[in-house]
Design a protein around this motif. Structure first.
Motif, PDB file in Angstrom:
ATOM      1  N   VAL A 138      28.531  33.532  59.396  1.00  0.00           N
ATOM      2  CA  VAL A 138      27.398  34.435  59.173  1.00  0.00           C
ATOM      3  C   VAL A 138      27.469  35.053  57.780  1.00  0.00           C
ATOM      4  CG1 VAL A 138      26.320  36.603  59.912  1.00  0.00           C
ATOM      5  CG2 VAL A 138      27.093  34.945  61.622  1.00  0.00           C
ATOM      6  N   GLU A 139      28.641  35.550  57.420  1.00  0.00           N
ATOM      7  CA  GLU A 139      28.797  36.177  56.110  1.00  0.00           C
ATOM      8  C   GLU A 139      28.645  35.163  54.973  1.00  0.00           C
ATOM      9  OE1 GLU A 139      28.900  39.294  55.449  1.00  0.00           O
ATOM     10  OE2 GLU A 139      28.963  39.913  57.544  1.00  0.00           O
ATOM     11  N   SER A 140      29.068  33.933  55.219  1.00  0.00           N
ATOM     12  CA  SER A 140      28.913  32.891  54.202  1.00  0.00           C
ATOM     13  C   SER A 140      27.441  32.616  53.926  1.00  0.00           C
ATOM     14  CB  SER A 140      29.611  31.602  54.658  1.00  0.00           C
ATOM     15  OG  SER A 140      30.997  31.799  54.784  1.00  0.00           O
ATOM     16  N   GLU A 141      26.627  32.653  54.979  1.00  0.00           N
ATOM     17  CA  GLU A 141      25.179  32.475  54.796  1.00  0.00           C
ATOM     18  C   GLU A 141      24.615  33.571  53.895  1.00  0.00           C
ATOM     19  OE1 GLU A 141      22.984  30.296  55.708  1.00  0.00           O
ATOM     20  OE2 GLU A 141      24.017  29.021  57.168  1.00  0.00           O
ATOM     21  N   LEU A 142      25.046  34.804  54.127  1.00  0.00           N
ATOM     22  CA  LEU A 142      24.559  35.914  53.312  1.00  0.00           C
ATOM     23  C   LEU A 142      25.040  35.777  51.874  1.00  0.00           C
ATOM     24  CD1 LEU A 142      25.186  38.929  55.750  1.00  0.00           C
ATOM     25  CD2 LEU A 142      23.082  37.622  55.424  1.00  0.00           C
ATOM     26  N   PHE A 143      26.309  35.453  51.712  1.00  0.00           N
ATOM     27  CA  PHE A 143      26.898  35.358  50.376  1.00  0.00           C
ATOM     28  C   PHE A 143      26.287  34.213  49.573  1.00  0.00           C
ATOM     29  CE2 PHE A 143      30.246  33.711  47.526  1.00  0.00           C
ATOM     30  CZ  PHE A 143      30.481  34.849  46.765  1.00  0.00           C
ATOM     31  N   VAL A 144      26.198  33.056  50.190  1.00  0.00           N
ATOM     32  CA  VAL A 144      25.672  31.883  49.498  1.00  0.00           C
ATOM     33  C   VAL A 144      24.201  32.069  49.146  1.00  0.00           C
ATOM     34  CG1 VAL A 144      25.072  29.448  49.827  1.00  0.00           C
ATOM     35  CG2 VAL A 144      27.357  30.274  50.444  1.00  0.00           C
ATOM     36  N   GLY A 145      23.488  32.824  49.989  1.00  0.00           N
ATOM     37  CA  GLY A 145      22.067  33.033  49.737  1.00  0.00           C
ATOM     38  C   GLY A 145      21.761  33.760  48.438  1.00  0.00           C
ATOM     39  N   VAL A 146      22.738  34.498  47.920  1.00  0.00           N
ATOM     40  CA  VAL A 146      22.489  35.276  46.700  1.00  0.00           C
ATOM     41  C   VAL A 146      23.473  34.966  45.580  1.00  0.00           C
ATOM     42  CG1 VAL A 146      21.458  37.194  47.988  1.00  0.00           C
ATOM     43  CG2 VAL A 146      23.919  37.203  47.537  1.00  0.00           C
ATOM     44  N   VAL A 147      24.465  34.108  45.843  1.00  0.00           N
ATOM     45  CA  VAL A 147      25.532  33.915  44.863  1.00  0.00           C
ATOM     46  C   VAL A 147      25.009  33.293  43.571  1.00  0.00           C
ATOM     47  CG1 VAL A 147      26.195  31.632  45.756  1.00  0.00           C
ATOM     48  CG2 VAL A 147      27.864  33.020  44.511  1.00  0.00           C
ATOM     49  N   GLU A 148      24.075  32.368  43.665  1.00  0.00           N
ATOM     50  CA  GLU A 148      23.581  31.710  42.459  1.00  0.00           C
ATOM     51  C   GLU A 148      22.835  32.693  41.563  1.00  0.00           C
ATOM     52  OE1 GLU A 148      21.816  27.320  41.480  1.00  0.00           O
ATOM     53  OE2 GLU A 148      20.874  28.442  43.110  1.00  0.00           O
ATOM     54  N   GLN A 149      21.976  33.515  42.165  1.00  0.00           N
ATOM     55  CA  GLN A 149      21.202  34.485  41.383  1.00  0.00           C
ATOM     56  C   GLN A 149      22.106  35.551  40.774  1.00  0.00           C
ATOM     57  OE1 GLN A 149      20.748  33.387  44.473  1.00  0.00           O
ATOM     58  NE2 GLN A 149      18.620  33.623  45.175  1.00  0.00           N
ATOM     59  N   GLU A 150      23.059  36.052  41.558  1.00  0.00           N
ATOM     60  CA  GLU A 150      23.900  37.139  41.086  1.00  0.00           C
ATOM     61  C   GLU A 150      24.885  36.679  40.011  1.00  0.00           C
ATOM     62  OE1 GLU A 150      24.001  40.628  41.772  1.00  0.00           O
ATOM     63  OE2 GLU A 150      21.985  39.906  42.243  1.00  0.00           O
ATOM     64  N   THR A 151      25.491  35.515  40.194  1.00  0.00           N
ATOM     65  CA  THR A 151      26.414  35.025  39.177  1.00  0.00           C
ATOM     66  C   THR A 151      25.682  34.673  37.892  1.00  0.00           C
ATOM     67  OG1 THR A 151      26.259  32.817  40.170  1.00  0.00           O
ATOM     68  CG2 THR A 151      28.137  34.203  40.806  1.00  0.00           C
ATOM     69  N   SER A 152      24.459  34.170  38.038  1.00  0.00           N
ATOM     70  CA  SER A 152      23.653  33.886  36.840  1.00  0.00           C
ATOM     71  C   SER A 152      23.324  35.169  36.104  1.00  0.00           C
ATOM     72  CB  SER A 152      22.370  33.143  37.235  1.00  0.00           C
ATOM     73  OG  SER A 152      21.552  32.908  36.111  1.00  0.00           O
ATOM     74  N   ARG A 153      23.009  36.219  36.869  1.00  0.00           N
ATOM     75  CA  ARG A 153      22.709  37.509  36.253  1.00  0.00           C
ATOM     76  C   ARG A 153      23.921  38.072  35.522  1.00  0.00           C
ATOM     77  NH1 ARG A 153      23.289  42.738  37.437  1.00  0.00           N
ATOM     78  NH2 ARG A 153      24.324  42.285  39.422  1.00  0.00           N
ATOM     79  N   LEU A 154      25.112  37.775  36.050  1.00  0.00           N
ATOM     80  CA  LEU A 154      26.349  38.235  35.418  1.00  0.00           C
ATOM     81  C   LEU A 154      26.788  37.333  34.263  1.00  0.00           C
ATOM     82  CD1 LEU A 154      28.370  39.161  38.645  1.00  0.00           C
ATOM     83  CD2 LEU A 154      27.360  40.761  36.999  1.00  0.00           C
ATOM     84  N   GLY A 155      26.046  36.275  34.040  1.00  0.00           N
ATOM     85  CA  GLY A 155      26.382  35.365  32.954  1.00  0.00           C
ATOM     86  C   GLY A 155      27.468  34.361  33.302  1.00  0.00           C
ATOM     87  N   LEU A 156      27.689  34.121  34.590  1.00  0.00           N
ATOM     88  CA  LEU A 156      28.718  33.181  35.029  1.00  0.00           C
ATOM     89  C   LEU A 156      28.098  31.820  35.315  1.00  0.00           C
ATOM     90  CD1 LEU A 156      30.662  35.483  37.533  1.00  0.00           C
ATOM     91  CD2 LEU A 156      31.064  35.168  35.082  1.00  0.00           C
ATOM     92  N   THR A 157      28.729  30.762  34.836  1.00  0.00           N
ATOM     93  CA  THR A 157      28.235  29.414  35.073  1.00  0.00           C
ATOM     94  C   THR A 157      28.629  28.946  36.471  1.00  0.00           C
ATOM     95  OG1 THR A 157      30.249  28.380  34.226  1.00  0.00           O
ATOM     96  CG2 THR A 157      28.501  28.879  32.625  1.00  0.00           C
ATOM     97  N   PRO A 158      27.941  27.928  37.025  1.00  0.00           N
ATOM     98  CA  PRO A 158      28.364  27.358  38.308  1.00  0.00           C
ATOM     99  C   PRO A 158      29.802  26.856  38.274  1.00  0.00           C
ATOM    100  CG  PRO A 158      26.158  26.599  37.750  1.00  0.00           C
ATOM    101  CD  PRO A 158      26.677  27.344  36.547  1.00  0.00           C
ATOM    102  N   LEU A 159      30.242  26.358  37.105  1.00  0.00           N
ATOM    103  CA  LEU A 159      31.611  25.880  36.967  1.00  0.00           C
ATOM    104  C   LEU A 159      32.611  27.008  37.179  1.00  0.00           C
ATOM    105  CD1 LEU A 159      33.560  23.568  36.223  1.00  0.00           C
ATOM    106  CD2 LEU A 159      33.286  24.225  33.821  1.00  0.00           C
ATOM    107  N   PHE A 160      32.419  28.130  36.503  1.00  0.00           N
ATOM    108  CA  PHE A 160      33.325  29.268  36.639  1.00  0.00           C
ATOM    109  C   PHE A 160      33.240  29.857  38.045  1.00  0.00           C
ATOM    110  CE2 PHE A 160      34.440  33.761  36.400  1.00  0.00           C
ATOM    111  CZ  PHE A 160      35.645  33.715  35.716  1.00  0.00           C
ATOM    112  N   THR A 161      32.032  29.928  38.591  1.00  0.00           N
ATOM    113  CA  THR A 161      31.848  30.470  39.932  1.00  0.00           C
ATOM    114  C   THR A 161      32.636  29.670  40.961  1.00  0.00           C
ATOM    115  OG1 THR A 161      29.632  31.281  39.370  1.00  0.00           O
ATOM    116  CG2 THR A 161      30.159  31.047  41.708  1.00  0.00           C
ATOM    117  N   GLY A 162      32.544  28.334  40.876  1.00  0.00           N
ATOM    118  CA  GLY A 162      33.238  27.497  41.841  1.00  0.00           C
ATOM    119  C   GLY A 162      34.734  27.445  41.633  1.00  0.00           C
ATOM    120  N   VAL A 163      35.175  27.371  40.382  1.00  0.00           N
ATOM    121  CA  VAL A 163      36.603  27.207  40.094  1.00  0.00           C
ATOM    122  C   VAL A 163      37.376  28.510  40.279  1.00  0.00           C
ATOM    123  CG1 VAL A 163      38.285  26.667  38.286  1.00  0.00           C
ATOM    124  CG2 VAL A 163      36.246  25.255  38.548  1.00  0.00           C
ATOM    125  N   ILE A 164      36.798  29.626  39.885  1.00  0.00           N
ATOM    126  CA  ILE A 164      37.535  30.901  39.873  1.00  0.00           C
ATOM    127  C   ILE A 164      37.061  31.864  40.969  1.00  0.00           C
ATOM    128  CG2 ILE A 164      38.171  32.901  38.499  1.00  0.00           C
ATOM    129  CD1 ILE A 164      39.379  30.281  37.490  1.00  0.00           C
TER     130      ILE A 164
END
Length: 364
Positions: free
Chosen positions: A229-255
């Protein structure tokens, strides 16, 4: 009640808070932060339930339970992200989880244990067998990337087929490592069971009663559902929030994702190292990395095909280089069967430098 029990219990408050944040539209940032914080105690409870079940059921079946469920949080988050179409992040999380286990997790264990004890020892067989398996896994994972970078024409179907064949071979190898460690050569892995689990609600010493087993099976099931359940919530916003923070998909996934999903592993390994139970600490770290490389990664490849979200083992070239560096450095550190705080510092420094490199790596 011990502090290590109170903190995870308190953090469970973020489970209803995260759900409220999503239902009441408090904003994507609120959902992102609260769901990430909720995953932390849930992963601890899941890991604790897995260990308790292993104690009750004995070394053979218990070892199998540990082998399958010890990285369940990472797998659940990855499958949720894959279903949401975040293929780049999922691919990066595979290498990130391996790098995090062998450098950050192991580094923390060796460093904190080395601060308390001048020198610590562990069975070299653990590092030798698991190191060989990890080297094979790293080579297999790198093959599709090497094929692309050494070919003039890249055929997508060929890369997909190569990834599927490689994934199947890795699962077979994982099965063989389980057979070796749990059956035919289990005496080499006779390192005991941690006398003090992460959480201890109730009795101080686990018994073998059916009621005890049912209790922890219930905790395992509840934790798994809650993490989903929590993964659904987290994944639903992770792309937008990490992009807003200036984080690439590569950094998001690796770190980022491995840091959130494996908090229970950090707690366990540091505690084992501080108690000078280095055989268990090393076995936990190497076991986690092997599980990711030989089981989780192949499962994601097959599940991606089934979900209509094809994922292959064609990683970014820098990921493959970072994985090779990780395996080489960790094998060198563990090869002697002895460790001290400086060894841990070397691993942590390597992780930090790779993390900085991933942060500044351009979007691919």
């Amino acid at each position: 009640m011990a502090l290590r029990t109170i903190i995870p219990l308190i953090l469970l408050i973020f489970v209803p808070i995260s759900i409220a944040a999503e239902q009441l539209h408090w904003g994507e940032t609120a959902v992102f932060v609260t769901s990430a914080l909720a995953i932390v105690p849930l992963s601890i409870w899941l890991t604790t339930a897995t260990e308790k079940i292993a104690v009750v059921t004995g070394p053979s079946f218990g070892g199998l339970i540990n082998a399958v469920f010890s990285n369940a949080t990472e797998l659940i988050i990855a499958l949720t992200a894959l279903r949401a179409g975040l293929v780049d992040i999922v691919e990066a999380s595979i290498t990130g989880s391996i790098i995090g286990a062998l450098l950050l997790l192991l580094g923390l264990g060796l460093f904190t244990g080395g601060l308390r004890y001048k020198e610590q020892e562990f069975k070299p067989i653990l590092a030798r067998v698991n190191g060989s398996s990890m080297t094979l896994a790293a080579v297999a994972i790198a093959l599709p990337t090497l094929v692309i970078n050494t070919s003039k024409i890249v055929d997508a179907s060929s890369i997909r087929n190569l990834s599927l064949i490689t994934a199947g071979a890795l699962i077979v190898v994982y099965g063989l490592t389980l057979l070796f460690s749990l059956k035919t050569h289990s005496f080499l892995y006779d390192i005991g069971i941690s006398e003090e689990p992460i959480l201890e609600p109730g009795a101080d010493v686990p018994d073998k009663g059916v009621r005890r087993l049912l209790l922890w099976l219930g905790v395992l099931l509840a934790s798994t559902i809650a993490i989903a359940v929590e993964s659904e919530l987290f994944v639903g916003v992770v792309e937008q929030e990490t992009s807003r923070l200036g984080l690439t998909p590569l950094f998001t996934g690796v770190i980022l994702l491995p840091l959130i999903s494996d908090v229970a592993g950090y707690v366990l390994v540091v505690r084992l190292a501080m108690k000078n139970q280095m055989d268990l600490a090393v076995a936990t770290v190497t076991g986690d990395s092997l599980l990711i490389a030989l089981f989780v990664a192949p499962i994601l490849v097959f599940m991606g095909q089934a979900m209509g979200q094809p994922i292959d083992l064609n990683f970014n070239t820098f990921e493959v280089i970072a994985l090779a560096i990780t395996v080489i450095v960790s094998n060198l550190i563990l090869s002697g069967g002895r460790s001290n705080w400086l060894d841990g510092a070397f691993l942590l420094a390597t992780y930090f430098l790779l993390g900085v490199a991933f942060y500044y790596h351009p979007i691919y």
